[in-house]
Design an enzyme around this catalytic site. Sequence first.
Site, PDB file in Angstrom:
ATOM      1  CB  SER A   1     116.468 -43.914 -25.518  1.00 26.50           C
ATOM      2  OG  SER A   1     115.508 -44.842 -26.101  1.00 26.50           O
TER       3      SER A   1
ATOM      4  CE1 TYR B   1     118.897 -43.189 -22.898  1.00 24.23           C
ATOM      5  CE2 TYR B   1     116.868 -41.790 -22.111  1.00 24.23           C
ATOM      6  CZ  TYR B   1     118.206 -41.787 -22.762  1.00 24.23           C
ATOM      7  OH  TYR B   1     118.723 -40.782 -22.963  1.00 24.23           O
TER       8      TYR B   1
ATOM      9  CB  CYS C   1     111.793 -41.612 -24.865  1.00 26.74           C
ATOM     10  SG  CYS C   1     112.496 -42.903 -24.126  1.00 26.74           S
ATOM     11  CG  ASN C   2     105.786 -44.419 -24.148  1.00 24.54           C
ATOM     12  OD1 ASN C   2     104.779 -43.988 -23.941  1.00 24.54           O
ATOM     13  ND2 ASN C   2     106.415 -44.801 -25.328  1.00 24.54           N
ATOM     14  CB  THR C   3     111.575 -45.279 -20.911  1.00 24.93           C
ATOM     15  OG1 THR C   3     110.982 -46.322 -21.802  1.00 24.93           O
ATOM     16  CG2 THR C   3     112.545 -45.586 -19.701  1.00 24.93           C
TER      17      THR C   3
ATOM     18  CB  CYS D   1     108.114 -48.955 -25.927  1.00 23.08           C
ATOM     19  SG  CYS D   1     109.838 -48.765 -26.427  1.00 23.08           S
TER      20      CYS D   1
ATOM     21  CG  HIS E   1     112.641 -48.351 -29.811  1.00 26.08           C
ATOM     22  ND1 HIS E   1     112.892 -47.313 -28.962  1.00 26.08           N
ATOM     23  CD2 HIS E   1     114.026 -48.268 -30.232  1.00 26.08           C
ATOM     24  CE1 HIS E   1     114.240 -46.883 -28.852  1.00 26.08           C
ATOM     25  NE2 HIS E   1     114.811 -47.360 -29.925  1.00 26.08           N
TER      26      HIS E   1
END
Length: 260
Positions: free
Chosen positions: A7, A38, A69-71, A184, A186
């Site tokens: 993201s 996200y 991106c885990n999400t 995550c 980030h």
Amino acid sequence: MIGVFDSGIGGLTLLHEIIRQLPNEQYCYYADTENVPYSTKSEEEIKGFVEKAIQYFLSRNVKAIVLACNTATNVCVEDLRSRLEIPIIAIQPAVKVAVDHDTSELDAQRKKILVCATPITLRSSRFQRLVDSLNADGIVERMALPELVKLAEREEFGEEAEIYISQTLEQIDIAAFGSIVLGCTHFTYFEPIFYQLAPQLSIFDGNEGTARHLKNILGKLNLLSQKTENKLSVEYIESGKPTQNLARFERYIARIEQLT
Ligand code: DGL
């Protein structure tokens, strides 16, 4: 070329590890700068954003796609794998690494694992399946830290982050925990703050394992670049267009280099 998607700038932490393990490849890093974070979007919106990135990668003829991106993984990976022939390698919270790290033989001695991630990851059925498959429901505690995504995007790695993380850790009985999983991409930027605030805990992220998995898959499919043939290159794309701000990416990469 290998497409790496996030993201925003979180996936650079995984890209860095991938390059360490696969230094002779060409990479296209896609940050969806227009839509990050996200974690505040609906699943339908996220599917649409990811689809745009996938179509971009396909137009560039990439040989594999990495969901850094885990999400996005939790929302889209099953659908993508069912539709696309190209290998899709996806990050997921390193709960298995944390479970394996604790060698206690008795359940009563097992230390808890704090999994920090976005709310979407933590409430996803994919994450629940991961925890169940490791028989870890009793020891996993979930902690959503969506603010860290915003702070990382704003390049704020100082006091505000420290206060936010320390308030989070104050909510748990830290003595009961053995590890923290940064679920995550980030969050890896804040690893030094987690270490500083909880030096007795082990900290894991999914970067090393995901990069190793990518290397294995490409090896099995005979898709690895040969050393003599190719050299490293990285292109940075922001929501479908070449970045106009390479210096920003370089600042993040310099920060990641300091972490390792
Ligand atoms: N790097 C993404 C992840 O690993 C951040 C999600 C977001 O944009 O909120 O989950």
